[in-house]
Design a protein around this motif. Structure first.
Motif, PDB file in Angstrom:
ATOM      1  N   THR A  49       0.829  -1.214   0.000  1.00  0.00           N
ATOM      2  CA  THR A  49       0.000   0.000   0.000  1.00  0.00           C
ATOM      3  C   THR A  49       0.860   1.260   0.000  1.00  0.00           C
ATOM      4  O   THR A  49       0.577   2.234  -0.707  1.00  0.00           O
ATOM      5  CB  THR A  49      -0.949   0.016   1.210  1.00  0.00           C
ATOM      6  OG1 THR A  49      -1.797  -1.136   1.150  1.00  0.00           O
ATOM      7  CG2 THR A  49      -1.823   1.268   1.220  1.00  0.00           C
ATOM      8  N   ASP A  50       1.938   1.254   0.771  1.00  0.00           N
ATOM      9  CA  ASP A  50       2.839   2.413   0.799  1.00  0.00           C
ATOM     10  C   ASP A  50       3.552   2.584  -0.543  1.00  0.00           C
ATOM     11  O   ASP A  50       3.788   3.716  -0.994  1.00  0.00           O
ATOM     12  CB  ASP A  50       3.854   2.272   1.933  1.00  0.00           C
ATOM     13  CG  ASP A  50       3.199   2.399   3.304  1.00  0.00           C
ATOM     14  OD1 ASP A  50       2.315   3.260   3.459  1.00  0.00           O
ATOM     15  OD2 ASP A  50       3.566   1.630   4.206  1.00  0.00           O
ATOM     16  N   LEU A  51       3.888   1.479  -1.180  1.00  0.00           N
ATOM     17  CA  LEU A  51       4.495   1.560  -2.517  1.00  0.00           C
ATOM     18  C   LEU A  51       3.503   2.126  -3.530  1.00  0.00           C
ATOM     19  O   LEU A  51       3.876   2.915  -4.410  1.00  0.00           O
ATOM     20  CB  LEU A  51       4.966   0.177  -2.967  1.00  0.00           C
ATOM     21  CG  LEU A  51       6.118  -0.459  -2.170  1.00  0.00           C
ATOM     22  CD1 LEU A  51       6.385  -1.879  -2.667  1.00  0.00           C
ATOM     23  CD2 LEU A  51       7.388   0.379  -2.272  1.00  0.00           C
ATOM     24  N   LEU A  52       2.240   1.741  -3.403  1.00  0.00           N
ATOM     25  CA  LEU A  52       1.201   2.258  -4.316  1.00  0.00           C
ATOM     26  C   LEU A  52       0.983   3.751  -4.111  1.00  0.00           C
ATOM     27  O   LEU A  52       0.728   4.489  -5.072  1.00  0.00           O
ATOM     28  CB  LEU A  52      -0.098   1.490  -4.106  1.00  0.00           C
ATOM     29  CG  LEU A  52      -0.130   0.088  -4.719  1.00  0.00           C
ATOM     30  CD1 LEU A  52      -1.225  -0.766  -4.095  1.00  0.00           C
ATOM     31  CD2 LEU A  52      -0.327   0.172  -6.240  1.00  0.00           C
ATOM     32  N   ILE A  53       1.075   4.212  -2.882  1.00  0.00           N
ATOM     33  CA  ILE A  53       0.968   5.655  -2.614  1.00  0.00           C
ATOM     34  C   ILE A  53       2.116   6.390  -3.313  1.00  0.00           C
ATOM     35  O   ILE A  53       1.921   7.435  -3.941  1.00  0.00           O
ATOM     36  CB  ILE A  53       0.968   5.925  -1.091  1.00  0.00           C
ATOM     37  CG1 ILE A  53      -0.338   5.416  -0.473  1.00  0.00           C
ATOM     38  CG2 ILE A  53       1.153   7.415  -0.801  1.00  0.00           C
ATOM     39  CD1 ILE A  53      -0.350   5.423   1.046  1.00  0.00           C
ATOM     40  N   LYS A  54       3.309   5.813  -3.225  1.00  0.00           N
ATOM     41  CA  LYS A  54       4.470   6.419  -3.902  1.00  0.00           C
ATOM     42  C   LYS A  54       4.271   6.399  -5.423  1.00  0.00           C
ATOM     43  O   LYS A  54       4.608   7.369  -6.115  1.00  0.00           O
ATOM     44  CB  LYS A  54       5.734   5.653  -3.509  1.00  0.00           C
ATOM     45  CG  LYS A  54       7.016   6.266  -4.055  1.00  0.00           C
ATOM     46  CD  LYS A  54       8.229   5.488  -3.570  1.00  0.00           C
ATOM     47  CE  LYS A  54       9.524   6.065  -4.160  1.00  0.00           C
ATOM     48  NZ  LYS A  54      10.716   5.281  -3.720  1.00  0.00           N
ATOM     49  N   TYR A  55       3.732   5.311  -5.942  1.00  0.00           N
ATOM     50  CA  TYR A  55       3.422   5.190  -7.371  1.00  0.00           C
ATOM     51  C   TYR A  55       2.463   6.305  -7.785  1.00  0.00           C
ATOM     52  O   TYR A  55       2.684   7.010  -8.785  1.00  0.00           O
ATOM     53  CB  TYR A  55       2.825   3.802  -7.604  1.00  0.00           C
ATOM     54  CG  TYR A  55       2.454   3.417  -9.021  1.00  0.00           C
ATOM     55  CD1 TYR A  55       2.934   4.081 -10.143  1.00  0.00           C
ATOM     56  CD2 TYR A  55       1.594   2.319  -9.220  1.00  0.00           C
ATOM     57  CE1 TYR A  55       2.585   3.684 -11.426  1.00  0.00           C
ATOM     58  CE2 TYR A  55       1.245   1.906 -10.500  1.00  0.00           C
ATOM     59  CZ  TYR A  55       1.726   2.593 -11.598  1.00  0.00           C
ATOM     60  OH  TYR A  55       1.385   2.191 -12.873  1.00  0.00           O
ATOM     61  N   ALA A  56       1.398   6.488  -6.998  1.00  0.00           N
ATOM     62  CA  ALA A  56       0.408   7.536  -7.303  1.00  0.00           C
ATOM     63  C   ALA A  56       1.047   8.924  -7.271  1.00  0.00           C
ATOM     64  O   ALA A  56       0.803   9.759  -8.156  1.00  0.00           O
ATOM     65  CB  ALA A  56      -0.741   7.455  -6.307  1.00  0.00           C
ATOM     66  N   GLN A  57       1.869   9.181  -6.264  1.00  0.00           N
ATOM     67  CA  GLN A  57       2.518  10.499  -6.151  1.00  0.00           C
ATOM     68  C   GLN A  57       3.446  10.755  -7.338  1.00  0.00           C
ATOM     69  O   GLN A  57       3.518  11.890  -7.844  1.00  0.00           O
ATOM     70  CB  GLN A  57       3.292  10.571  -4.840  1.00  0.00           C
ATOM     71  CG  GLN A  57       2.395  10.623  -3.610  1.00  0.00           C
ATOM     72  CD  GLN A  57       3.142  10.426  -2.300  1.00  0.00           C
ATOM     73  OE1 GLN A  57       4.263   9.893  -2.291  1.00  0.00           O
ATOM     74  NE2 GLN A  57       2.552  10.846  -1.201  1.00  0.00           N
TER      75      GLN A  57
END
Length: 451
Positions: A49-57
């Protein structure tokens, strides 16, 4: 039937997936499985989930996202390799992850929600593929197909009542249903997530919608404990507790189970069993309705949290001034600030906040506004504040509990800044300095569990 939710640590890698599959096999009553996104595999690892947040950013900032997308996919590929899943079966999942970066979203909030939700969605799809390869009649069920409708708040959605009518249609499906946690869809078809850790909420929604006999919540601890193991060495495991006991303790830091997930369970009167994926034969902790509950101890648990702050106001004859509190609440409303508690005296008022909703700029603006409008004789912002919750259904009809709580604290020179007992009489809240929080929990625990 049973609804079963598996947390991120339970689905972090191939070995953990196999444990989950074994648990599903062990009980035919487990008919609907809720997945989280892959969690940490080891200390220092990063949750998907934290990696996906970074992906989105990275996408929002219009930077190159290939590396972070591949890093995310490698987590799923690692699980797939453990089960020898073919690339042909995996291709649609990888394509879905790639397409997140080029899809159209109404705004960046919904973009972020869609990215975050795919941690759970791809994990649910992958689990379905693995189960089907093992000749299990499993079916992936997307929230949109299921009818899990939520409010139009992209990253803090609430379930809509219509959802429960929609979910009833899945009560008698023979296939094992695999559903992603953490998100639903709005009436416009947009993905919106619950608050972080919201797969617990999804599980409770499904348990209520299907009128399940039990909601099993598998995580990485053997049970819910009477105090934090980080404060008390080998604390007592709680065998049975009520919904409202957990709700009170969750407020002050019990993080094993998402407190918002209790609402659907309470509404449906569905018992919850918190268990350990790594030791599934242990009984875990049962969370049950208050009706017919017979407490075995005076208190069930004690918890603390340091994310609070207080605004102290002093003004002579405050109790005689009509509208003082109303003006204060209007200021909070103006700044979109919620407060937790408001203990008061004849000339004094203390307002306790969850300080995570403040920036330093917002805090200064709020204090300046209070000074300008209310003109207190004295105003102080207290950042050093901890809340301790002492909770137990057994306190309701027991005289002298307050003395038992405060006596060991006095012996250890712990100053109590605030005491508040709830109307239900099953909880007592204490305010202390943050430095005193751990010793407060420890001393109260020793008083009630080691005597």
């Amino acid at each position: 039937m049973k609804v079963v939710k598996f947390g991120g640590s339970s689905l972090a890698n191939g070995e953990q997936f196999q444990k989950v599959i074994n648990i599903i096999h062990a009980d035919p009553a487990r008919k609907l499985i809720v997945t989280s996104a892959p969690g940490k595999r080891f200390t220092g690892d990063t949750k998907v989930t934290d990696l996906l947040i970074k992906y989105a950013q990275t996408v929002i900032q219009q930077e190159n996202y290939t590396a972070i997308m591949e890093q995310i996919w490698s987590r799923y590929q690692e699980i797939a390799d453990y089960f020898a899943i073919s690339q042909k079966l995996l291709l649609p999942l990888k394509t879905e992850l790639k397409d997140l970066a080029v899809n159209t979203y109404s705004n960046t909030d919904y973009l972020m929600a869609a990215f975050k939700a795919h941690g759970e969605k791809i994990n649910a799809q992958l689990l379905t593929i693995i189960l089907q390869q093992q000749n299990i009649s499993a079916r992936f069920l997307d929230p949109q197909t299921a009818g899990l409708l939520v409010s139009d708040v992209a990253n803090d959605a609430q379930v809509l009542d219509q959802t429960y009518l929609n979910l009833k249609q899945w009560q008698h499906v023979q296939d094992l249903l695999i559903v992603p946690g953490f998100y639903g869809v709005t009436h416009k078809g947009q993905i919106a997530t619950f608050s972080r850790g919201g797969s617990d909420i999804t599980g409770a929604i499904w348990a209520r919608g299907l009128q399940a006999e039990l909601y099993e919540n598998f995580t990485d601890v053997n049970a819910i404990y009477a105090a934090s193991p980080q404060i008390v060495k080998q604390p007592t495991a709680i065998k049975v507790m009520t919904y409202r006991e957990l709700r009170e303790l969750s407020y002050a830091g019990f993080s094993v189970f998402h407190d918002e997930a209790l609402i659907p369970a309470i509404e449906g009167q569905i018992p919850i069993n918190v268990k350990n994926t790594n030791h599934p034969n242990l009984p875990g902790t049962m969370i049950v309705p208050e009706q017919h509950f017979h407490p075995q101890n005076i208190i069930t648990g004690v918890a603390s949290s340091n994310h609070f702050a207080a605004l102290y106001l002093h003004r002579y004859l405050l109790n005689k001034e009509v509208g003082f509190t109303l003006k204060l609440l209007q200021i909070f409303y103006q700044y979109n600030i919620s407060y937790e508690h408001m203990p008061s005296g004849i000339d004094d008022l203390t307002v306790i906040f969850d300080k995570r909703q403040f920036t330093e700029k917002l805090r200064q603006q709020l204090c300046q506004e209070v000074k300008a409008v209310l003109k207190p004789d004295y105003l102080e912002w207290i950042d050093d504040y901890a809340i301790i919750m002492v909770v137990g259904e057994g306190m309701r009809n027991k005289i002298g509990v307050m003395n038992q709580i405060t006596q060991p604290l006095a012996k250890n020179h712990v100053a109590i800044h605030m005491i508040n007992q709830g109307a239900s009489r099953i909880s007592i809240m204490l305010g202390t300095k943050q430095a005193d929080a751990a010793i407060t929990v420890s001393q109260i625990y020793q008083q009630f569990f080691n005597h």
